[in-house]
Design an enzyme around this catalytic site. Structure first.
Site, mmCIF file in Angstrom:
data_model
loop_
_atom_site.group_PDB
_atom_site.id
_atom_site.type_symbol
_atom_site.label_atom_id
_atom_site.label_comp_id
_atom_site.label_asym_id
_atom_site.label_seq_id
_atom_site.Cartn_x
_atom_site.Cartn_y
_atom_site.Cartn_z
ATOM 1 N N ASP A 187 96.135 1.965 5.057
ATOM 2 C CA ASP A 187 95.240 3.110 4.869
ATOM 3 C C ASP A 187 93.893 2.509 5.333
ATOM 4 O O ASP A 187 93.462 3.449 6.159
ATOM 5 C CB ASP A 187 95.180 3.356 3.360
ATOM 6 C CG ASP A 187 96.480 4.040 2.764
ATOM 7 O OD1 ASP A 187 97.140 4.650 3.726
ATOM 8 O OD2 ASP A 187 96.782 4.020 1.745
ATOM 9 N N ASP B 109 91.900 6.132 -7.812
ATOM 10 C CA ASP B 109 90.584 5.271 -7.004
ATOM 11 C C ASP B 109 89.652 6.236 -6.444
ATOM 12 O O ASP B 109 88.607 5.874 -6.266
ATOM 13 C CB ASP B 109 91.353 4.207 -6.352
ATOM 14 C CG ASP B 109 91.874 3.141 -6.910
ATOM 15 O OD1 ASP B 109 91.730 3.055 -8.037
ATOM 16 O OD2 ASP B 109 92.699 2.324 -6.172
ATOM 17 N N ARG C 113 87.295 -1.559 -9.068
ATOM 18 C CA ARG C 113 86.780 -0.342 -8.270
ATOM 19 C C ARG C 113 85.176 -0.264 -8.449
ATOM 20 O O ARG C 113 84.450 -0.144 -7.523
ATOM 21 C CB ARG C 113 87.621 0.787 -8.566
ATOM 22 C CG ARG C 113 88.899 1.044 -8.252
ATOM 23 C CD ARG C 113 89.062 0.060 -6.915
ATOM 24 N NE ARG C 113 90.426 0.323 -6.442
ATOM 25 C CZ ARG C 113 91.244 -0.513 -5.746
ATOM 26 N NH1 ARG C 113 90.391 -1.865 -5.777
ATOM 27 N NH2 ARG C 113 92.370 -0.420 -5.244
ATOM 28 N N SER D 7 103.354 -0.231 -1.790
ATOM 29 C CA SER D 7 101.904 -0.282 -1.788
ATOM 30 C C SER D 7 101.479 -1.239 -2.825
ATOM 31 O O SER D 7 101.719 -1.182 -4.023
ATOM 32 C CB SER D 7 101.540 1.152 -1.976
ATOM 33 O OG SER D 7 100.153 1.095 -2.160
#
Length: 406
Positions: free
Chosen positions: A15, A123, A94, A174
């Site tokens: 990504d 996220d 995060r 992923s």
């Protein structure tokens, strides 16, 4: 975005690699920020990859110690487990990444920060809300939400643009990893009835293949913070990976759960978190020795809300700060050692000691020399049962009256 500067949270994966090229093709000036939270990929390779794709510059920052001390440590003290099972390692990383993105944007004079989160995940909320909490003047850009490409289309875009990515059609998982744990999703794992195959796991051994002899491990705590492993003093940033290896070798630390995402959908999640689960289990056991019953019960409610705030991207908020203050107060006496027995995928407490325990063997023992005054029990029971006795005296046998009415 023609001519605008943007700092992208860069992982080196599919990504974010595609994001870099996407920004470049739209005339933006992209900068890549790779934050080392213990994910294991060589930082030099990541920087080289970002520059080759088209980044104006690539910053590599080692944030492992900061992550452990300022994000993981408070979560351990809070026994933070979303849904009672997930130790929040991705969610904990995060807010730190967002904070570092803001710092990098200030360095290069960028008007935008960006991330590679999808429109279905949690996220995106964590990055956007954290940025709004600490730098509301910056714009957050999320290309994956905008470009409309499917994952196969992203892989084709990567091939067309010469972007090397680890994800292939043959290995569609992923993966997100940091010091505190590893998550695996996508591909066949999206079917909740599909049993994960051995290739899904890297941190934990298959329980049936784990050693036939159990392994005991001792975790020392000072004011709620893990500070030693098997008697050896260690910084948390070093203790966690060491415990990951020990517990993982014995097949402990796997989680397979249906999770309620913040965006409203349920998802099937596979996690590996040997150290996280062991530390929280041990910490809870220590608290059972050092906290009063009412504090333990109230703290359990705080822990649930704490986990939700973390999961929902509300780390830098007044309520989170207030809960931290409460939790820190409860940890003043949480000093001691807990011993865990690791065996074939399980971890059981086999011993615990505390510097200032509320447990008293003299009170708890059934030996004749117990210091507990059993003669006081009758009076206590009489007062404890007084409301029930009073009700029965006024209303009579409620159950008999109900049966007669029927």
């Amino acid at each position: 975005m023609q001519g605008e500067k943007v700092v992208l949270a860069y992982s080196g994966g599919l990504d974010t690699s595609v994001c870099l090229k996407w920004f470049e093709q739209r005339g933006a000036e992209p900068y890549a920020l790779y934050l080392d939270l213990g994910q294991g990929e060589p930082a030099v390779d990541v920087k080289k990859k970002a520059l080759n794709i088209g980044a104006a510059d690539a910053f590599v920052r080692d944030a492992r110690a900061e992550f452990a001390d300022e994000y993981v440590a408070p979560a351990i003290k809070a026994n933070a487990m979303y849904g009672g099972r997930y130790p929040l390692f991705t969610a904990l990383g995060r807010p730190l990444i967002a904070k570092k993105l803001v710092e990098a944007a200030r360095e290069v004079g960028a008007e935008n920060i960006a991330h590679g989160s999808t429109g279905k995940g949690n996220d995106q909320v964590r990055f956007d809300v954290t940025t709004a909490s600490i730098a509301p003047d910056l714009k957050v850009v999320a290309p994956v939400r905008e470009w409309g490409m499917s994952r196969p289309e992203e892989m084709e875009f990567a091939r067309e643009n010469g972007i090397p990515v680890p994800t292939t059609k043959e290995s569609p998982y992923s993966v997100d990893e940091n010091l505190f744990g590893r998550s695996i999703e996508a591909g066949p794992l999206e079917d909740p009835d599909h049993e994960p195959t051995p290739d899904v796991f890297e941190m934990t051994a298959e329980p049936e293949d784990a050693p036939d002899e159990p392994r005991h491990v001792e975790i020392g705590f000072e004011k709620g913070l893990p500070t030693s492993l098997d008697g050896r003093e260690m910084a948390l940033v070093d203790l966690i990976p060491a415990l990951n290896v020990i517990a993982g070798e014995h097949g402990f630390g796997r989680i397979d759960m249906i999770e309620d995402r913040l965006v409203g959908i349920k998802s099937r999640e596979i996690y590996e978190a040997p150290a996280a689960l062991a530390l929280i289990q041990a910490h809870r056991e220590l608290e059972s020795m050092t906290l009063t019953k009412d504090v333990l019960r109230f703290k359990a409610q705080v822990e649930q809300r704490y986990a939700e705030l973390t999961y929902d991207g509300l780390w830098f908020t007044p309520l989170k700060a207030a809960l931290d203050a409460f939790i820190d107060e409860t940890q003043k006496t949480a000093t001691g050692t807990v011993r865990l027995k690791l065996y074939k995928g399980s971890a059981t407490v086999s011993g615990r000691t505390a510097e200032k325990p509320l447990y008293s063997q003299d009170l708890a023992t059934y030996d004749p020399n117990s210091t507990f005054d059993e003669s006081a029990a009758a009076g206590f029971i009489a007062l404890w049962g007084l409301p029930a006795r009073q009700w029965a005296g006024v209303h009579g046998d409620v159950e008999s009256a109900r049966q007669k009415a029927e």
